[in-house]
Enzyme design. Structure first.
Site, mmCIF file in Angstrom:
data_model
loop_
_atom_site.group_PDB
_atom_site.id
_atom_site.type_symbol
_atom_site.label_atom_id
_atom_site.label_comp_id
_atom_site.label_asym_id
_atom_site.label_seq_id
_atom_site.Cartn_x
_atom_site.Cartn_y
_atom_site.Cartn_z
ATOM 1 N N ILE A 19 0.830 -1.202 0.000
ATOM 2 C CA ILE A 19 0.000 0.000 0.000
ATOM 3 C C ILE A 19 0.865 1.252 0.000
ATOM 4 O O ILE A 19 0.584 2.222 -0.712
ATOM 5 C CB ILE A 19 -0.954 -0.002 1.207
ATOM 6 C CG1 ILE A 19 -1.977 -1.128 1.077
ATOM 7 C CG2 ILE A 19 -1.667 1.340 1.335
ATOM 8 C CD1 ILE A 19 -2.856 -1.322 2.305
ATOM 9 N N ASP A 38 11.081 3.534 4.494
ATOM 10 C CA ASP A 38 10.912 2.112 4.771
ATOM 11 C C ASP A 38 12.082 1.668 5.633
ATOM 12 O O ASP A 38 13.173 2.252 5.555
ATOM 13 C CB ASP A 38 10.881 1.295 3.472
ATOM 14 C CG ASP A 38 10.214 -0.071 3.659
ATOM 15 O OD1 ASP A 38 8.989 -0.169 3.456
ATOM 16 O OD2 ASP A 38 10.928 -1.016 4.023
ATOM 17 N N ASN A 81 1.673 4.984 7.246
ATOM 18 C CA ASN A 81 1.277 3.734 6.600
ATOM 19 C C ASN A 81 1.998 2.511 7.144
ATOM 20 O O ASN A 81 1.469 1.403 7.080
ATOM 21 C CB ASN A 81 1.524 3.847 5.092
ATOM 22 C CG ASN A 81 1.330 2.532 4.382
ATOM 23 O OD1 ASN A 81 0.193 2.100 4.139
ATOM 24 N ND2 ASN A 81 2.428 1.858 4.049
ATOM 25 N N SER A 132 -7.034 -0.183 8.874
ATOM 26 C CA SER A 132 -7.439 -1.528 8.459
ATOM 27 C C SER A 132 -8.882 -1.667 8.860
ATOM 28 O O SER A 132 -9.331 -1.060 9.845
ATOM 29 C CB SER A 132 -6.613 -2.617 9.167
ATOM 30 O OG SER A 132 -7.189 -3.900 8.977
ATOM 31 N N TYR A 145 -2.715 -7.429 16.387
ATOM 32 C CA TYR A 145 -3.021 -6.591 15.225
ATOM 33 C C TYR A 145 -4.374 -5.908 15.398
ATOM 34 O O TYR A 145 -4.498 -4.686 15.223
ATOM 35 C CB TYR A 145 -3.022 -7.453 13.965
ATOM 36 C CG TYR A 145 -3.310 -6.696 12.689
ATOM 37 C CD1 TYR A 145 -2.342 -5.868 12.129
ATOM 38 C CD2 TYR A 145 -4.532 -6.823 12.033
ATOM 39 C CE1 TYR A 145 -2.590 -5.175 10.951
ATOM 40 C CE2 TYR A 145 -4.782 -6.141 10.856
ATOM 41 C CZ TYR A 145 -3.810 -5.316 10.318
ATOM 42 O OH TYR A 145 -4.060 -4.633 9.164
#
Length: 254
Positions: A19, A38, A81, A132, A145
């Protein structure tokens, strides 16, 4: 919306793939100046070179200052993100829980803490939180999560209700399955619940841009999630019973 993005300084964390890479590509295509972050420096550099952006690798919690400098002193849009898809139950090791909290929630808090004073002074800024559907609903087999994504959603909601009158816009992006490495790592639970309706990362980017154009807080790349969310709120016990049936189906499949 394209006019607002053109020339804007944008940071996307976790943008070495999935994503995040799709968001970085879309912002760059619309004329933004993009910082690609990243943990994997090679992946960040690869995406940055592809889109004409700047790679700022490292821990997403600690790169805001460097990213701002790379953009000439101003971040207009920050895409929180980066995330970890920690599975397990209440019995998961505390280190698993700690990592999930740190990446999925506290990295957002730290970024906002650094960005918001400048945004308040300017009277503008945009915070995009990749949450999410698990943050609105839940996910079987993934307590760390699910719980931390609920936290990420709550923090985005709090930012929006606190600062929207002062020019800060917040978006919570809540997809279900997306064809990424994280989806592959969900194993049999993901195969059962997420893969049948999984979409491409670029579809998430498209949904974000549609949501920004309409100035919407909640962005649902899978529109059916709105119905699930309403059902959960309207009749929690019925919704929990339905989810428990899915849990039992997963257990029966081994």
């Amino acid at each position: 919306m394209v006019e607002a993005v053109r020339g804007a300084g944008v940071v996307v964390t976790g943008a070495g793939g999935g994503i995040g890479a799709a968001l970085a590509r879309r912002f760059a295509a619309e004329g933004a100046r993009v910082v690609v972050n990243d943990l994997d420096a090679d992946r960040a550099k690869s995406v940055a070179e592809e889109i004409g952006g700047t790679a700022v690798p490292g821990d997403a919690s600690a790169i805001v200052t460097d990213a701002r400098e790379a953009l000439g002193g101003t971040v207009d849009i920050y895409c929180a993100n980066a995330g970890v898809g920690s599975g397990g139950s209440e019995a998961a090791d505390e280190s698993v829980w700690a990592l999930a909290w740190d990446v999925n929630v506290m990295a957002h808090v730290r970024a906002a803490h650094t960005l918001i004073p400048d945004w308040l002074e300017r009277g503008s800024g945009r915070f995009v939180s990749t949450v999410s559907a698990a943050g609105l609903l839940t996910m079987i087999g993934a307590a760390p999560y699910s719980v931390t994504k609920h936290g990420a959603y709550a923090f985005a909601e709090w930012l929006s209700l606190t600062y929207r009158h002062r020019g800060i816009k917040v978006h919570a992006v809540c997809p279900q399955g997306v064809r990424t490495d994280m989806l592959d790592a969900t194993g049999s639970a993901g195969d059962l619940v997420l893969k049948p309706t999984a979409i491409e990362p670029r579809d998430v980017a498209d949904a974000l841009f549609e949501g920004m154009a309409e100035d919407r807080f909640l962005i649902l790349p899978h529109p059916e999630v709105a119905g699930y969310y309403q059902a959960r709120a309207g009749d929690p016990d019925r919704w929990l019973a339905t989810m428990n049936h899915i849990q039992q189906k997963w257990e029966a499949a081994g």
